[in-house]
Design a protein around this motif. Structure first.
Motif, PDB file in Angstrom:
ATOM      1  N   LEU A  42     -13.795 -19.692 -25.234  1.00  0.00           N
ATOM      2  CA  LEU A  42     -14.221 -20.934 -24.607  1.00  0.00           C
ATOM      3  C   LEU A  42     -14.031 -20.913 -23.102  1.00  0.00           C
ATOM      4  CD1 LEU A  42     -12.797 -23.432 -27.242  1.00  0.00           C
ATOM      5  CD2 LEU A  42     -15.086 -22.448 -27.102  1.00  0.00           C
TER       6      LEU A  42
ATOM      7  N   LEU B 154      -9.239 -29.523 -27.473  1.00  0.00           N
ATOM      8  CA  LEU B 154     -10.599 -29.076 -27.731  1.00  0.00           C
ATOM      9  C   LEU B 154     -11.384 -30.209 -28.374  1.00  0.00           C
ATOM     10  CD1 LEU B 154      -9.967 -25.519 -29.257  1.00  0.00           C
ATOM     11  CD2 LEU B 154     -10.606 -26.069 -26.903  1.00  0.00           C
TER      12      LEU B 154
ATOM     13  N   GLN C 189     -15.964 -27.545 -29.942  1.00  0.00           N
ATOM     14  CA  GLN C 189     -15.203 -26.394 -29.464  1.00  0.00           C
ATOM     15  C   GLN C 189     -14.262 -25.850 -30.540  1.00  0.00           C
ATOM     16  OE1 GLN C 189     -13.459 -28.253 -26.004  1.00  0.00           O
ATOM     17  NE2 GLN C 189     -14.867 -27.179 -24.613  1.00  0.00           N
TER      18      GLN C 189
END
Length: 459
Positions: free
Chosen positions: A412, A397, A401
């Motif tokens: 996500l 990530l 994120q």
């Protein structure tokens, strides 16, 4: 009210010390009295024997003068001016020992003494027995006298024998020094025995304290039942209290769990439904998020209060990881995943088992879902905390994120199943135990999730 800092061992030692001191002092006084009586009796017997010897040698000449049939100046009456004297006084003359060196021996007058009161059942007073007296002799020396009035051929005579008071005090002081040394050694031995007895006697309380500390740290669930009879009631009450608290904790956990399952799932479903573009959905979605935040806040407070009691749990990490990996391996059997377990066998955290299962389950499930071929689990110790980390070799990530992934209901990847509450629930559970959850880049190339939890060795 008793002072909180009062020590049982100190009270026992002070009480025993006072008793030992009083006993030794009383013993010293009684022994000194017995010794004085014994030494005084020995001196009196010696003087009385000499008086009887003098009376047996005493005679009267034709002129009515007293005389001795032989010499009576044997030891110790042959030493001049040492306090060992004798004197025989009659109507016409006075006979003296050579130790008087010509001086007069003036004993106290015993004729004006009043005899002590006698009861009717007392024995009659002995006759022809020397009477004791104390006074000052030649050279102002303190003397102890024995005086006997006799009659020789009708002539009255008074026989006096004396000994220095030092003859009594000297042996007394020597004996008392030896006695004081003996009593001192005895006192030290008694004090050492008392300290040992107090230590041994209070050892069960120290063992009970350690057992309670082990219960508090999660090393044991109850206090051992094998206790001395004096401590057994206390141990039984502690075990009863622990069982009651454990039952109350279990009931509270069930209520919290039921409430959580009853509210979280409908809210999650409603949040997902409101993500569809419909009129007014944005306002309702914000309201649902606010409701979810408040419910989680109050559930967290209730759960923290339930977990904040005197009972501390202990959960071993290695068995929980093994069970979860076994299940996840079967679920993801279509992927050739290599699992690396670096958890020490004896590692344990002070958390409930089902909370540990939920935290590790959420993190491991994400790792198995997003990894390519490898998942690793390890731990580190930092002071009183244990950090558990789960790594994978997936896509990972970005920093943006990572911050979004910890928000409740944020997914996500919309194509993946679920409601996006896994990491947020894990973080909330860790925070209930004064821990934390952080996300970072993994050395394997994917995501690294670190969970900080309290160590089970906490006091």
């Amino acid at each position: 009210m008793m002072n909180r800092s009062t020590s049982l061992s100190r009270r026992l030692m002070i009480g025993a010390g006072v008793f030992i001191t009083a006993a030794l002092v009383i013993a010293a006084v009684l022994i000194s009295f017995v010794l004085h009586h014994f030494v005084q009796g020995q001196i009196d017997q010696r003087l009385d024997a000499h008086i009887l010897f003098l009376s047996s040698m005493l005679d009267v000449d034709d002129s009515g003068n007293l005389r001795l049939a032989g010499s009576a100046d044997g030891p110790p009456f042959d030493r001049r001016r040492h306090g060992w004297y004798w004197e025989i006084s009659g109507p016409n003359n006075v006979l003296r020992s050579r130790s008087l060196d010509g001086t007069d021996l003036t004993p106290p007058d015993i004729h004006n003494r009043h005899p002590p009161p006698r009861r009717a059942d007392d024995d009659p007073p002995p006759r022809n027995r020397p009477a004791p007296a104390d006074g000052v002799g030649p050279d102002d020396r303190m003397l102890h006298f024995r005086i006997l009035n006799v009659s020789v051929s009708g002539v009255p005579a008074t026989i006096v024998a004396s000994a220095p008071r030092d003859a009594v005090r000297g042996p007394m002081w020597q004996a008392m020094r030896t006695l004081a040394l003996s009593l001192g050694v005895l006192g030290i031995a008694l004090i050492c025995a008392m300290l040992l007895q107090v230590r041994l006697g209070l050892r069960p309380l120290e063992q009970l304290r350690r057992a309670v500390a082990d219960v508090r740290s999660g090393l044991r669930e109850r206090v051992p039942d094998a206790q001395p009879s004096e401590v057994q009631p206390l141990a039984a009450e502690l075990n009863a209290l622990l069982e009651q608290n454990a039952a109350n904790l279990e009931r509270a956990r069930k209520h919290v769990s039921n409430l959580a399952h009853g509210l979280k799932t409908p809210l999650a479903t409603l949040a997902v439904a409101l993500q569809k573009p419909t009129p007014g959905a944005e306002d309702l979605h914000d309201l649902v998020v606010l409701m979810d935040r408040r419910i989680r806040h109050h559930l967290g407070r209730a759960r923290s209060a339930a977990l904040g009691g005197p009972v501390r749990t202990r959960t071993a990490i290695a068995p929980r990881v093994a069970d979860l990996v076994l299940v996840l391996g079967k679920v993801n059997a279509d992927k050739a995943i290599t699992f690396v377990n670096r958890i020490p066998p004896g590692l344990a955290v002070a958390c409930e088992q089902q909370d540990v299962d939920e935290m590790l389950g959420n993190v491991l499930e994400n790792a198995y879902s997003w990894c390519r071929s490898k998942v690793a689990v390890g731990s580190t110790q930092e002071g009183r905390s244990i950090i558990l980390f789960v790594e994978d070799d997936g896509p990972g990530l970005s920093p943006e994120q990572m911050s979004q992934a910890l928000q409740a209901g944020r997914r996500l990847d919309e194509s993946a199943p679920g409601f996006g509450f896994g990491l947020s629930i894990t973080r909330e559970l860790a925070e209930l135990y004064a821990g934390s959850l952080t996300l970072d880049q993994s050395s394997l190339g994917g995501l690294r999730v670190a969970i900080r939890l309290p160590s089970a060795s906490l006091d």
